[in-house]
Design a protein around this motif. Structure first.
Motif, PDB file in Angstrom:
ATOM      1  N   CYS A 116       0.819  -1.215   0.000  1.00 12.69           N
ATOM      2  CA  CYS A 116       0.000   0.000   0.000  1.00 12.69           C
ATOM      3  C   CYS A 116       0.844   1.252   0.000  1.00 12.69           C
ATOM      4  CB  CYS A 116      -0.922   0.018   1.229  1.00 12.69           C
ATOM      5  SG  CYS A 116      -2.046  -1.366   1.299  1.00 12.69           S
ATOM      6  N   THR A 163      -6.885  -3.451  -5.708  1.00  9.70           N
ATOM      7  CA  THR A 163      -5.828  -2.619  -6.281  1.00  9.70           C
ATOM      8  C   THR A 163      -5.969  -1.182  -5.790  1.00  9.70           C
ATOM      9  OG1 THR A 163      -7.190  -2.179  -8.239  1.00  9.70           O
ATOM     10  CG2 THR A 163      -5.660  -4.047  -8.349  1.00  9.70           C
ATOM     11  N   ASP A 164      -4.873  -0.423  -5.949  1.00 11.63           N
ATOM     12  CA  ASP A 164      -4.845   0.992  -5.547  1.00 11.63           C
ATOM     13  C   ASP A 164      -5.292   1.151  -4.094  1.00 11.63           C
ATOM     14  OD1 ASP A 164      -4.337   3.667  -5.883  1.00 11.63           O
ATOM     15  OD2 ASP A 164      -6.315   4.136  -6.700  1.00 11.63           O
ATOM     16  N   ARG A 166      -4.921   2.161  -0.339  1.00 11.70           N
ATOM     17  CA  ARG A 166      -4.166   3.186   0.384  1.00 11.70           C
ATOM     18  C   ARG A 166      -4.727   3.339   1.791  1.00 11.70           C
ATOM     19  NH1 ARG A 166      -5.241   8.091  -1.639  1.00 11.70           N
ATOM     20  NH2 ARG A 166      -6.961   7.327  -2.919  1.00 11.70           N
ATOM     21  N   GLY A 180      -9.692   1.789  -1.760  1.00 13.37           N
ATOM     22  CA  GLY A 180      -9.118   0.980  -2.822  1.00 13.37           C
ATOM     23  C   GLY A 180     -10.192   0.546  -3.801  1.00 13.37           C
ATOM     24  N   ARG A 187     -15.350   0.772  -5.934  1.00 18.07           N
ATOM     25  CA  ARG A 187     -14.562   1.610  -5.028  1.00 18.07           C
ATOM     26  C   ARG A 187     -14.923   1.255  -3.588  1.00 18.07           C
ATOM     27  NH1 ARG A 187     -11.336   5.842  -4.481  1.00 18.07           N
ATOM     28  NH2 ARG A 187     -11.667   7.344  -2.788  1.00 18.07           N
TER      29      ARG A 187
END
Length: 272
Positions: A116, A163-164, A166, A180, A187
């Motif tokens: 992350c 994914t993504d 944080r 994320g 989302r």
């Protein structure tokens, strides 16, 4: 035959010994010595606390010695004062530069980063992180700090294909601790509550999160994950607003089995 009389110079009277004046002179000398000793002691203390001022005093002393040595050349008082002022100004500039110089930054080793990018993620496989007895691969969430708990939840999301991811918890996070994208592209906005068994998540906590998770953070799936439990009013509010509640039992089941990922319930099983 007459003899000329030689005129003799009258004898000058010697200065009478004055005991009072002598005693006063010795007293003044003693006071001057005491004052000089105190001044030297004070200057020594200043130099010891602030070595930079020792440079200033040394430059002033050097300027005084140079002025005294060149007095034989009949230097004017203005020239001596000018040179002493220049030496003092240069010493003051050096001292100020030394005081304003930034301290060298301590060398620190780079902090380990996880997937992350917010520091080392706390999982049961990480060294120094205790696990739940009898449940392999599940960390002991009660032994983690609130910040470490957020990182552990982010690690679970990464493990299960998000994914993504944080970790965004902190001052001004407006209720979002982990964000994320799920494997299906939804989302995720997660709020983490590392509470004790005697402290349940109440309806006020859910209301504050519900006021920002969809409108501010634009969540497709909103999760509240806790190490404790939820009150009945909190569960009712969450059901009305479409917020998924993950209590202690659900968290342990998710940690032990990736198939129990909680965002699948909020997407109608689309990510399963």
């Amino acid at each position: 035959m007459t003899m000329s009389e030689r005129r003799t110079r009258p004898l000058s009277r010697g200065r009478r010994f004055d005991l009072r004046a002598t005693a006063m002179s010795f007293a003044l000398i003693a006071a001057a010595l005491i004052a000089a000793g105190l001044a030297v002691r004070a200057l020594a203390g200043v130099v010891q606390r602030r070595p930079v001022w020792g440079v200033v005093l040394l430059c002033v002393a050097v300027a005084a010695v140079l002025a005294h040595g060149r007095r034989r050349r009949r230097l004017s008082a203005a020239r001596i004062a000018r040179r002493a002022g220049e030496a003092l100004e240069q010493a003051t500039t050096t001292a100020l530069d030394a005081l304003d110089a930034p301290a060298p930054a301590p060398s620190t080793a780079p902090a380990p980063t996880g997937p992350c990018g917010e520091g080392a993620l706390h999982t049961a496989d990480a060294p120094g992180v205790p696990g739940v007895p009898g449940v392999p691969g599940v960390p002991d969430y009660d032994a983690l700090s609130p910040e470490e708990f957020e990182e552990a939840i982010a690690a679970l999301c990464v493990r299960d294909g998000c994914t993504d991811v944080r970790v965004v918890g902190g001052a001004g996070d407006l209720g979002a601790d982990v964000v994320g994208l799920s494997p299906g592209g939804h989302r995720l906005v997660i709020q983490c509550k590392r509470y004790g068994d005697d402290n349940k998540v109440g309806s006020q906590d859910l209301q504050r999160f519900g006021g920002t998770c969809f409108t501010v953070h634009e969540a497709d799936v909103a999760l509240v994950v806790t190490t404790s439990d939820f009150t009945a009013p909190a569960r009712e509010y969450a059901e009305q607003c479409g917020i998924t509640c993950v209590d202690r039992g659900g968290l342990l089941a998710w940690s032990a089995d990736p198939a129990r990922r909680p965002w699948a319930a909020g997407t109608g099983g689309a990510d399963v």
